[in-house]
Motif scaffolding. Structure first.
Motif, short mmCIF file in Angstrom:
data_model
loop_
_atom_site.label_atom_id
_atom_site.label_comp_id
_atom_site.label_asym_id
_atom_site.label_seq_id
_atom_site.Cartn_x
_atom_site.Cartn_y
_atom_site.Cartn_z
N LEU A 241 -14.88 6.36 14.41
CA LEU A 241 -13.62 5.78 13.94
C LEU A 241 -12.51 6.04 14.95
O LEU A 241 -12.30 7.18 15.37
CB LEU A 241 -13.26 6.42 12.59
N LYS A 242 -11.82 4.97 15.34
CA LYS A 242 -10.65 5.11 16.20
C LYS A 242 -9.40 4.95 15.35
O LYS A 242 -9.31 4.02 14.54
CB LYS A 242 -10.65 4.07 17.31
N VAL A 243 -8.45 5.86 15.53
CA VAL A 243 -7.21 5.83 14.76
C VAL A 243 -6.18 5.00 15.52
O VAL A 243 -5.92 5.24 16.70
CB VAL A 243 -6.68 7.25 14.53
N VAL A 244 -5.59 4.03 14.84
CA VAL A 244 -4.65 3.12 15.48
C VAL A 244 -3.26 3.27 14.87
O VAL A 244 -3.10 3.22 13.65
CB VAL A 244 -5.11 1.65 15.34
N SER A 245 -2.27 3.45 15.75
CA SER A 245 -0.87 3.41 15.36
C SER A 245 -0.34 2.05 15.82
O SER A 245 -0.21 1.82 17.01
CB SER A 245 -0.09 4.54 16.03
N PRO A 246 -0.10 1.11 14.91
CA PRO A 246 0.16 -0.28 15.28
C PRO A 246 1.33 -0.46 16.26
O PRO A 246 2.35 0.21 16.15
CB PRO A 246 0.45 -0.96 13.94
N CYS A 247 1.14 -1.40 17.19
CA CYS A 247 2.08 -1.58 18.30
C CYS A 247 3.48 -1.99 17.85
O CYS A 247 4.47 -1.67 18.51
CB CYS A 247 1.52 -2.59 19.30
N GLU A 248 3.58 -2.71 16.73
CA GLU A 248 4.90 -3.18 16.28
C GLU A 248 5.78 -2.04 15.74
O GLU A 248 6.99 -2.18 15.62
CB GLU A 248 4.75 -4.22 15.17
N GLY A 249 5.14 -0.94 15.38
CA GLY A 249 5.83 0.15 14.70
C GLY A 249 5.23 0.32 13.31
O GLY A 249 4.49 -0.55 12.83
N THR A 250 5.53 1.42 12.66
CA THR A 250 4.92 1.68 11.36
C THR A 250 5.80 2.58 10.50
O THR A 250 6.69 3.27 10.99
CB THR A 250 3.52 2.29 11.54
N GLY A 251 5.51 2.55 9.21
CA GLY A 251 6.21 3.41 8.27
C GLY A 251 5.52 4.76 8.15
O GLY A 251 4.48 5.01 8.78
N TYR A 252 6.09 5.61 7.35
CA TYR A 252 5.49 6.94 7.16
C TYR A 252 5.79 7.42 5.75
O TYR A 252 6.63 6.85 5.04
CB TYR A 252 6.00 7.93 8.21
N GLU A 253 5.09 8.43 5.36
CA GLU A 253 5.28 9.01 4.03
C GLU A 253 5.85 10.41 4.16
O GLU A 253 5.62 11.11 5.15
CB GLU A 253 3.96 9.10 3.26
N ILE A 254 6.57 10.81 3.16
CA ILE A 254 6.88 12.22 2.94
C ILE A 254 6.16 12.60 1.66
O ILE A 254 6.61 12.26 0.56
CB ILE A 254 8.39 12.48 2.85
N GLY A 255 5.01 13.23 1.81
CA GLY A 255 4.27 13.70 0.64
C GLY A 255 5.14 14.69 -0.12
O GLY A 255 5.81 15.53 0.48
N SER A 256 5.14 14.59 -1.44
CA SER A 256 6.14 15.32 -2.22
C SER A 256 5.55 16.12 -3.37
O SER A 256 4.36 16.02 -3.68
CB SER A 256 7.19 14.33 -2.75
#
Length: 344
Positions: A241-256
């Motif tokens: 499995l290759k992990v991809v961070s999309p080129c356009e940009g991406t969101g993120y989470e703050i686990g709570s």
């Protein structure tokens, strides 16, 4: 944005103060856990060993847990909700389903975790962070002679027909984060055009946000849209499995983490809450093969964790997209325009 998250790369920069001592306690605690089972269990075991408090734990996805807490509001069965994306925690806070609590541990947390607490009027707090992305099965890519995807735009290409898996945003905080990310990244009209195009390539909408990573790891699906740390877990275990961070940009989470309004074991819930913000508790994640970035300044960041300081992150508006009105509106629109859309 990255100034806001610069502390993510600095584990151990500041020494931790000891957590207020928790002497052996009597009684019980009911924990609703919304990370993977493999992380929930050792958290419970470590807490029981440290405090003597007996824990009953239920594991569900973020959306399912939010729905359960709302359904039980008149007679709460849970005491503390630990883990899962921050958006449903923020919605629960807005709807008065969770208790205000200012932990003495707040001073030890990174700025993004404290901001989560402040935005919720101290009804939730950040415990970890992770960026959205996807995992790609490189073995399947090679066998089918498909070019490696690097962007969100690649996933709507014809060659990925029936090869992409993602969760349903109604049950999954991961997938709701994706929905809100696309709206912020592209604008709402283009985002829904994209999601309808992606729908044609989706082989299954799962309940759990992490399930698509497992599907991609085993070859059930070529691509799994997940938080990057969930794909890392599979890659570290040996999956192609290759992990991809999309080129356009991406969101993120703050686990709570939140205390449930009307909790029957509130005193014990606060003991869990304070303990779960210590480096000791947060470092259990890596031992459980969870690769999120912890919120305590002194907790060790797992070496395999995605480097958020080097990730192209959008300026995710947690207050807006965690609000009850906006979350409900977007989910209804997704149900009406995407989930039921034809695949041909």
């Amino acid at each position: 944005m990255n100034k806001h998250l610069i502390g993510l790369a600095i584990a151990g920069a500041l020494s931790a103060h000891a957590m207020p001592s928790a002497q052996a306690q009597q009684g019980e605690l009911v924990v609703y856990c919304t990370v993977q089972e493999e992380w929930c269990r050792p958290m419970v075991q470590a807490f029981e060993a440290k405090t003597g408090i007996k824990v009953s734990m239920t594991r569900k996805s973020s959306g399912e847990t939010y729905a359960q807490i709302k359904a039980e509001a008149a007679n709460p069965r849970g005491d503390v909700w630990w883990g899962g994306t921050g958006d449903p925690h923020l919605q629960a806070a807005e709807e008065n389903l969770t208790e205000e609590y200012r932990s003495p541990m707040l001073a030890q947390l990174l700025p993004w975790a404290v901001k989560q607490a402040e935005q919720s009027k101290f009804r939730t707090v950040g415990i970890y962070a992770g960026a959205l992305g996807y995992g790609v099965n490189t073995k399947m890519l090679a066998e089918k002679k498909i070019a490696e995807p690097k962007c969100w735009a690649d996933l709507i290409k014809a060659e990925f027909k029936d090869e992409v898996q993602v969760a349903d945003p109604n049950s999954s905080g991961t997938s709701y984060t994706m929905l809100a990310t696309m709206v912020q990244l592209m604008g709402e009209d283009k985002a829904f055009d994209y999601l309808k195009a992606l729908h044609k390539n989706i082989n299954q909408y799962t309940k759990s946000g992490a399930a698509p990573a497992r599907a991609a790891a085993t070859g059930e699906s070529m691509v799994g849209i997940v938080f990057q740390h969930d794909a890392v877990s599979q890659a570290v275990a040996g999956a192609p499995l290759k992990v991809v961070s999309p080129c356009e940009g991406t969101g993120y989470e703050i686990g709570s983490m939140s205390l449930i309004k009307g909790a029957k074991n509130l005193a014990n819930a606060k003991i869990w809450y304070d303990w779960a913000l210590t480096p000791e508790a947060q470092e259990i994640g890596e031992k459980a093969k969870a690769y999120q970035v912890p919120s305590n300044k002194s907790a060790k960041v797992p070496p395999a964790a995605p480097n958020l300081a080097e990730t192209k992150l959008i300026d995710y508006d947690f207050a807006k997209y965690g609000s009850s009105v906006e979350r409900t509106r977007l989910l209804k629109k997704w149900d009406a325009e995407v989930k039921t859309a034809p695949k041909n």
